[in-house]
Design an enzyme around this catalytic site. Structure first.
Site, PDB file in Angstrom:
ATOM      1  N   LYS A 187       0.834  -1.211   0.000  1.00 46.51           N
ATOM      2  CA  LYS A 187       0.000   0.000   0.000  1.00 46.51           C
ATOM      3  C   LYS A 187       0.869   1.262   0.000  1.00 46.51           C
ATOM      4  O   LYS A 187       0.660   2.157  -0.809  1.00 46.51           O
ATOM      5  CB  LYS A 187      -0.941   0.019   1.219  1.00 46.51           C
ATOM      6  CG  LYS A 187      -1.851  -1.196   1.307  1.00 46.51           C
ATOM      7  CD  LYS A 187      -2.812  -1.092   2.478  1.00 46.51           C
ATOM      8  CE  LYS A 187      -2.131  -1.131   3.835  1.00 46.51           C
ATOM      9  NZ  LYS A 187      -1.662  -2.488   4.229  1.00 46.51           N
ATOM     10  N   ARG A 228      -9.734   0.821   8.462  1.00 45.12           N
ATOM     11  CA  ARG A 228      -9.371  -0.542   8.856  1.00 45.12           C
ATOM     12  C   ARG A 228     -10.474  -1.223   9.652  1.00 45.12           C
ATOM     13  O   ARG A 228     -10.334  -2.398   9.989  1.00 45.12           O
ATOM     14  CB  ARG A 228      -8.103  -0.499   9.708  1.00 45.12           C
ATOM     15  CG  ARG A 228      -6.813  -0.747   8.927  1.00 45.12           C
ATOM     16  CD  ARG A 228      -5.651  -0.545   9.868  1.00 45.12           C
ATOM     17  NE  ARG A 228      -4.477  -1.293   9.531  1.00 45.12           N
ATOM     18  CZ  ARG A 228      -3.391  -0.787   8.945  1.00 45.12           C
ATOM     19  NH1 ARG A 228      -3.369   0.467   8.555  1.00 45.12           N
ATOM     20  NH2 ARG A 228      -2.334  -1.529   8.741  1.00 45.12           N
ATOM     21  N   ARG A 241      11.750  -6.036   5.492  1.00 43.97           N
ATOM     22  CA  ARG A 241      11.740  -4.608   5.828  1.00 43.97           C
ATOM     23  C   ARG A 241      12.222  -4.398   7.265  1.00 43.97           C
ATOM     24  O   ARG A 241      12.916  -3.433   7.550  1.00 43.97           O
ATOM     25  CB  ARG A 241      10.330  -4.024   5.647  1.00 43.97           C
ATOM     26  CG  ARG A 241      10.301  -2.534   5.945  1.00 43.97           C
ATOM     27  CD  ARG A 241       8.995  -1.878   5.579  1.00 43.97           C
ATOM     28  NE  ARG A 241       7.882  -2.388   6.371  1.00 43.97           N
ATOM     29  CZ  ARG A 241       6.609  -2.067   6.167  1.00 43.97           C
ATOM     30  NH1 ARG A 241       6.294  -1.244   5.194  1.00 43.97           N
ATOM     31  NH2 ARG A 241       5.665  -2.572   6.928  1.00 43.97           N
ATOM     32  N   ARG A 286      11.725  -1.341  12.260  1.00 43.60           N
ATOM     33  CA  ARG A 286      10.363  -1.264  12.808  1.00 43.60           C
ATOM     34  C   ARG A 286      10.088  -2.461  13.707  1.00 43.60           C
ATOM     35  O   ARG A 286      10.203  -3.606  13.263  1.00 43.60           O
ATOM     36  CB  ARG A 286       9.344  -1.219  11.660  1.00 43.60           C
ATOM     37  CG  ARG A 286       8.853   0.174  11.354  1.00 43.60           C
ATOM     38  CD  ARG A 286       7.939   0.183  10.171  1.00 43.60           C
ATOM     39  NE  ARG A 286       6.641  -0.469  10.418  1.00 43.60           N
ATOM     40  CZ  ARG A 286       5.625  -0.399   9.586  1.00 43.60           C
ATOM     41  NH1 ARG A 286       5.733   0.289   8.476  1.00 43.60           N
ATOM     42  NH2 ARG A 286       4.496  -1.013   9.872  1.00 43.60           N
ATOM     43  N   ARG A 289      -0.839  -9.077  13.293  1.00 43.48           N
ATOM     44  CA  ARG A 289      -1.308  -8.028  12.362  1.00 43.48           C
ATOM     45  C   ARG A 289      -2.164  -8.650  11.256  1.00 43.48           C
ATOM     46  O   ARG A 289      -3.191  -8.092  10.869  1.00 43.48           O
ATOM     47  CB  ARG A 289      -0.108  -7.286  11.762  1.00 43.48           C
ATOM     48  CG  ARG A 289       0.579  -6.410  12.790  1.00 43.48           C
ATOM     49  CD  ARG A 289       1.981  -6.031  12.356  1.00 43.48           C
ATOM     50  NE  ARG A 289       2.001  -5.204  11.170  1.00 43.48           N
ATOM     51  CZ  ARG A 289       3.109  -4.950  10.477  1.00 43.48           C
ATOM     52  NH1 ARG A 289       4.258  -5.486  10.827  1.00 43.48           N
ATOM     53  NH2 ARG A 289       3.061  -4.166   9.427  1.00 43.48           N
TER      54      ARG A 289
HETATM   55  P1  B4P Z   1       3.942  -1.929   2.208  1.00 39.54           P
HETATM   56  O1  B4P Z   1       2.943  -3.006   1.926  1.00 39.54           O
HETATM   57  O2  B4P Z   1       3.989  -0.778   1.307  1.00 39.54           O
HETATM   58  O3  B4P Z   1       3.623  -1.619   3.684  1.00 39.54           O
HETATM   59  P2  B4P Z   1       2.183  -1.208   4.205  1.00 39.54           P
HETATM   60  O4  B4P Z   1       1.134  -2.169   3.760  1.00 39.54           O
HETATM   61  O5  B4P Z   1       1.988   0.214   3.855  1.00 39.54           O
HETATM   62  O6  B4P Z   1       2.394  -1.383   5.714  1.00 39.54           O
HETATM   63  P3  B4P Z   1       1.543  -1.827   6.953  1.00 39.54           P
HETATM   64  O7  B4P Z   1       0.151  -2.235   6.617  1.00 39.54           O
HETATM   65  O8  B4P Z   1       2.423  -2.819   7.596  1.00 39.54           O
HETATM   66  O9  B4P Z   1       1.605  -0.641   7.884  1.00 39.54           O
HETATM   67  P4  B4P Z   1       0.754   0.592   8.361  1.00 39.54           P
HETATM   68  O10 B4P Z   1       1.767   1.644   8.418  1.00 39.54           O
HETATM   69  O11 B4P Z   1      -0.477   0.874   7.569  1.00 39.54           O
HETATM   70  O12 B4P Z   1       5.374  -2.551   2.196  1.00 39.54           O
HETATM   71  C1  B4P Z   1       5.788  -3.688   2.865  1.00 39.54           C
HETATM   72  C2  B4P Z   1       7.137  -4.157   2.317  1.00 39.54           C
HETATM   73  O13 B4P Z   1       6.929  -4.829   1.079  1.00 39.54           O
HETATM   74  C3  B4P Z   1       8.130  -3.049   2.022  1.00 39.54           C
HETATM   75  O14 B4P Z   1       9.394  -3.423   2.482  1.00 39.54           O
HETATM   76  C4  B4P Z   1       8.128  -2.933   0.502  1.00 39.54           C
HETATM   77  O15 B4P Z   1       9.366  -2.500  -0.017  1.00 39.54           O
HETATM   78  C5  B4P Z   1       7.825  -4.353   0.087  1.00 39.54           C
HETATM   79  N1  B4P Z   1       7.145  -4.420  -1.198  1.00 39.54           N
HETATM   80  C6  B4P Z   1       6.194  -3.571  -1.662  1.00 39.54           C
HETATM   81  N2  B4P Z   1       5.785  -3.934  -2.889  1.00 39.54           N
HETATM   82  C7  B4P Z   1       6.483  -5.069  -3.217  1.00 39.54           C
HETATM   83  C8  B4P Z   1       6.511  -5.938  -4.359  1.00 39.54           C
HETATM   84  N3  B4P Z   1       5.742  -5.720  -5.423  1.00 39.54           N
HETATM   85  N4  B4P Z   1       7.336  -7.013  -4.328  1.00 39.54           N
HETATM   86  C9  B4P Z   1       8.135  -7.243  -3.267  1.00 39.54           C
HETATM   87  N5  B4P Z   1       8.176  -6.451  -2.153  1.00 39.54           N
HETATM   88  C10 B4P Z   1       7.357  -5.381  -2.136  1.00 39.54           C
HETATM   89  O16 B4P Z   1       0.262   0.130   9.812  1.00 39.54           O
HETATM   90  C11 B4P Z   1       1.134  -0.152  10.880  1.00 39.54           C
HETATM   91  C12 B4P Z   1       0.364  -0.190  12.203  1.00 39.54           C
HETATM   92  O17 B4P Z   1      -0.214   1.130  12.473  1.00 39.54           O
HETATM   93  C13 B4P Z   1      -0.830  -1.129  12.288  1.00 39.54           C
HETATM   94  O18 B4P Z   1      -0.439  -2.460  12.636  1.00 39.54           O
HETATM   95  C14 B4P Z   1      -1.681  -0.440  13.405  1.00 39.54           C
HETATM   96  O19 B4P Z   1      -1.168  -0.723  14.682  1.00 39.54           O
HETATM   97  C15 B4P Z   1      -1.465   1.040  13.140  1.00 39.54           C
HETATM   98  N6  B4P Z   1      -2.512   1.626  12.267  1.00 39.54           N
HETATM   99  C16 B4P Z   1      -2.286   2.209  11.047  1.00 39.54           C
HETATM  100  N7  B4P Z   1      -3.437   2.639  10.524  1.00 39.54           N
HETATM  101  C17 B4P Z   1      -4.425   2.306  11.400  1.00 39.54           C
HETATM  102  C18 B4P Z   1      -5.837   2.462  11.395  1.00 39.54           C
HETATM  103  N8  B4P Z   1      -6.480   3.036  10.366  1.00 39.54           N
HETATM  104  N9  B4P Z   1      -6.542   1.990  12.457  1.00 39.54           N
HETATM  105  C19 B4P Z   1      -5.928   1.413  13.506  1.00 39.54           C
HETATM  106  N10 B4P Z   1      -4.572   1.227  13.568  1.00 39.54           N
HETATM  107  C20 B4P Z   1      -3.826   1.669  12.523  1.00 39.54           C
END
Ligand code: B4P
Length: 190
Positions: free
Chosen positions: A14, A89, A128, A134, A146
């Site tokens: 994302k 979420r 990551r 992290r 998660r």
């Molecule tokens: P991404 O996939 O981009 O990470 P993300 O989904 O944005 O992260 P996540 O869901 O963990 O975290 P968030 O900050 O929202 O990337 C993951 C990895 O994959 C990276 O290393 C990237 O380089 C790699 N990658 C990407 N594309 C790729 C591909 N095509 N091939 C290979 N590798 C690839 O949330 C974190 C925490 O914040 C939650 O657990 C919760 O505690 C809190 N939180 C956030 N929003 C919330 C909400 N709305 N409500 C309640 N809690 C919330």
């Protein structure tokens, strides 16, 4: 306005894809994860409350994240549109987002949901974790929590948007550019 919910399990890509979409479509990126990590880094009261919750891999309370999104929407009255990354979420967050946008005379254009299997998610997040430090990416039990939170509270939102005829599911495995092309194809048809 173009308002996209970029959806998917933790590690689905994302954040990665949001960075490409904001450039291409001139949108504002609202990532609740990034905003929360910013609060933690700044040592605010909100950050102190969120830190231990996030380190366990649990969801931060709805009231907190809804308030954050509301103030970001107010701070960008002339935006071309928004990418909501990691929000909503829960059902309460989805309903709150609909009413906040409604107050501004706009609505969600589309939910783009990235499909990635659990094995690939775990591999990406552990990877990551090695580079970013992290806490929630380092431990397989926390990652499993998660994914569990996602399956229980977040994945059902696909039905919420599907009932409004706004859901598109997109394959999330492949190169970053291939996935970006798939997302662009859906958006360009809107
Ligand atoms: P991404 O996939 O981009 O990470 P993300 O989904 O944005 O992260 P996540 O869901 O963990 O975290 P968030 O900050 O929202 O990337 C993951 C990895 O994959 C990276 O290393 C990237 O380089 C790699 N990658 C990407 N594309 C790729 C591909 N095509 N091939 C290979 N590798 C690839 O949330 C974190 C925490 O914040 C939650 O657990 C919760 O505690 C809190 N939180 C956030 N929003 C919330 C909400 N709305 N409500 C309640 N809690 C919330």
């Amino acid at each position: 306005m173009l308002n996209i919910v970029l959806f998917g399990p933790p590690g689905a890509g994302k954040g990665t894809q949001s960075n490409l979409l904001i450039e291409k479509y001139n949108l504002i990126h609202l990532s609740t994860g990034d905003i929360l990590r910013g609060e933690i880094a700044a040592g605010t009261q909100l950050g102190l409350e969120a830190k231990s919750i996030m380190e366990r891999g649990d969801l931060v309370p709805d009231k907190v994240v809804i308030g954050m999104i509301s103030s970001k929407l107010d701070a960008n009255p002339n935006a071309n549109g928004f990418i909501f990354d990691g929000f909503p979420r829960t059902a309460a967050q989805a309903q709150a987002l609909d009413s906040l946008l409604n107050e501004k005379g706009t609505s969600i254009s589309r939910m783009l949901s990235l499909k990635v299997d659990d094995q690939e998610l775990i591999k990406r997040l552990l990877n990551r974790g090695k580079e970013s430090g992290r806490a929630d990416d380092k431990d397989e039990n926390i990652i499993a929590n998660r994914i569990n939170e996602y399956n229980n509270k977040t994945a059902p939102l696909k039905d919420y948007y599907s009932l409004q005829d706004k859901l598109s599911e997109v394959e999330g495995i492949g190169s970053v550019q291939d996935i970006a092309n798939r997302l662009n194809e859906v958006i360009d048809k809107l």
